[in-house]
Design an enzyme around this catalytic site. Structure first.
Site, PDB file in Angstrom:
ATOM      1  N   SER A  11     -39.363 -42.084  37.141  1.00 55.83           N
ATOM      2  CA  SER A  11     -38.561 -43.073  36.423  1.00 55.83           C
ATOM      3  C   SER A  11     -37.414 -42.389  35.694  1.00 55.83           C
ATOM      4  CB  SER A  11     -39.446 -43.824  35.421  1.00 55.83           C
ATOM      5  OG  SER A  11     -38.731 -44.878  34.816  1.00 55.83           O
ATOM      6  N   ASP A  12     -36.333 -43.135  35.503  1.00 50.58           N
ATOM      7  CA  ASP A  12     -35.191 -42.623  34.751  1.00 50.58           C
ATOM      8  C   ASP A  12     -34.496 -43.793  34.053  1.00 50.58           C
ATOM      9  OD1 ASP A  12     -33.631 -39.976  34.418  1.00 50.58           O
ATOM     10  OD2 ASP A  12     -32.086 -41.508  34.652  1.00 50.58           O
ATOM     11  N   THR A  13     -33.975 -43.540  32.867  1.00 53.60           N
ATOM     12  CA  THR A  13     -33.320 -44.578  32.072  1.00 53.60           C
ATOM     13  C   THR A  13     -31.947 -44.101  31.630  1.00 53.60           C
ATOM     14  OG1 THR A  13     -35.465 -45.354  31.257  1.00 53.60           O
ATOM     15  CG2 THR A  13     -33.518 -46.014  29.990  1.00 53.60           C
ATOM     16  N   LYS A  63     -37.079 -37.257  41.058  1.00 55.25           N
ATOM     17  CA  LYS A  63     -38.234 -36.814  40.270  1.00 55.25           C
ATOM     18  C   LYS A  63     -39.538 -37.039  41.029  1.00 55.25           C
ATOM     19  CE  LYS A  63     -35.925 -37.766  35.865  1.00 55.25           C
ATOM     20  NZ  LYS A  63     -35.926 -38.616  34.654  1.00 55.25           N
TER      21      LYS A  63
END
Length: 190
Positions: free
Chosen positions: A68-70, A52
């Protein structure tokens, strides 16, 4: 003046950065979020966060770009965003009365540096009734969230306790992110 760009359309991440009184732009990209199933959860979130950030940095090479990624991991299975209400119900039944992990990966790309890291938080859910699950799913809240819940809103009623960074569960480990931005050379307003 340094530019900071959040490479995410998440309203939760945007709000977390606004709470820090940072000036930033938002520019999300349409990156492929598929991943190699042999990767660890830590590697998955860092890889997706970096994709990203890199996609946005490509067109903003003078900026500091934050991706960011969760993901949620229960019983060694990665739970992303549910495709529909039925999948949200299945996910919540899986999480009910048990412990799971939330992994949030962050990538910061700038003209002079690149870093990535992750935070892992353990979350325990109360034992949930069918009615609680259906009512929560019908609220619409779980449909755009990894693991089919958001800890900061109605989903807070499902959570018994956590061990780790609350903000990482929301979507961005803010204290660590600030420290990593500083290390990367970003000048904070305070």
């Amino acid at each position: 003046m340094q530019n900071l760009i959040l490479a995410s359309s998440s309203p939760r991440r945007k709000e977390l950065l606004e709470n820090l009184r940072l000036t930033f732009a938002v520019s999300s990209s349409d990156v492929d979020e598929s991943f190699d199933p042999t990767l660890s959860p830590e590697e998955v979130v860092m890889e997706l966060a970096e994709r990203k950030a890199q996609a946005v940095f490509k067109d903003n090479q003078e900026a500091f770009v934050l991706g960011s990624d969760t993901i949620v991991v229960a019983n060694n299975q990665i739970l992303g965003k549910p495709a529909d209400e039925a999948e949200a119900v299945r996910m919540l039944k899986t999480l009910s009365g048990s412990q799971h992990e939330v992994f949030t990966g962050v990538s910061i790309v700038s003209p002079t540096s690149k870093t990535r890291f992750y935070e892992k938080t353990e979350v325990w859910f109360w034992e949930l009734t069918e009615d609680e699950i259906r009512s929560y799913v019908q609220s619409g809240e779980p449909l755009d969230k990894a693991g089919a819940y958001g800890i900061q809103q109605l989903g807070s009623m499902l959570v018994k306790k956590i061990n780790g960074d609350y903000f990482a569960v929301v979507g961005l480990p803010v204290a660590r992110t600030i420290r990593e931005l500083r290390k990367a050379g970003y000048q904070l307003p305070y």
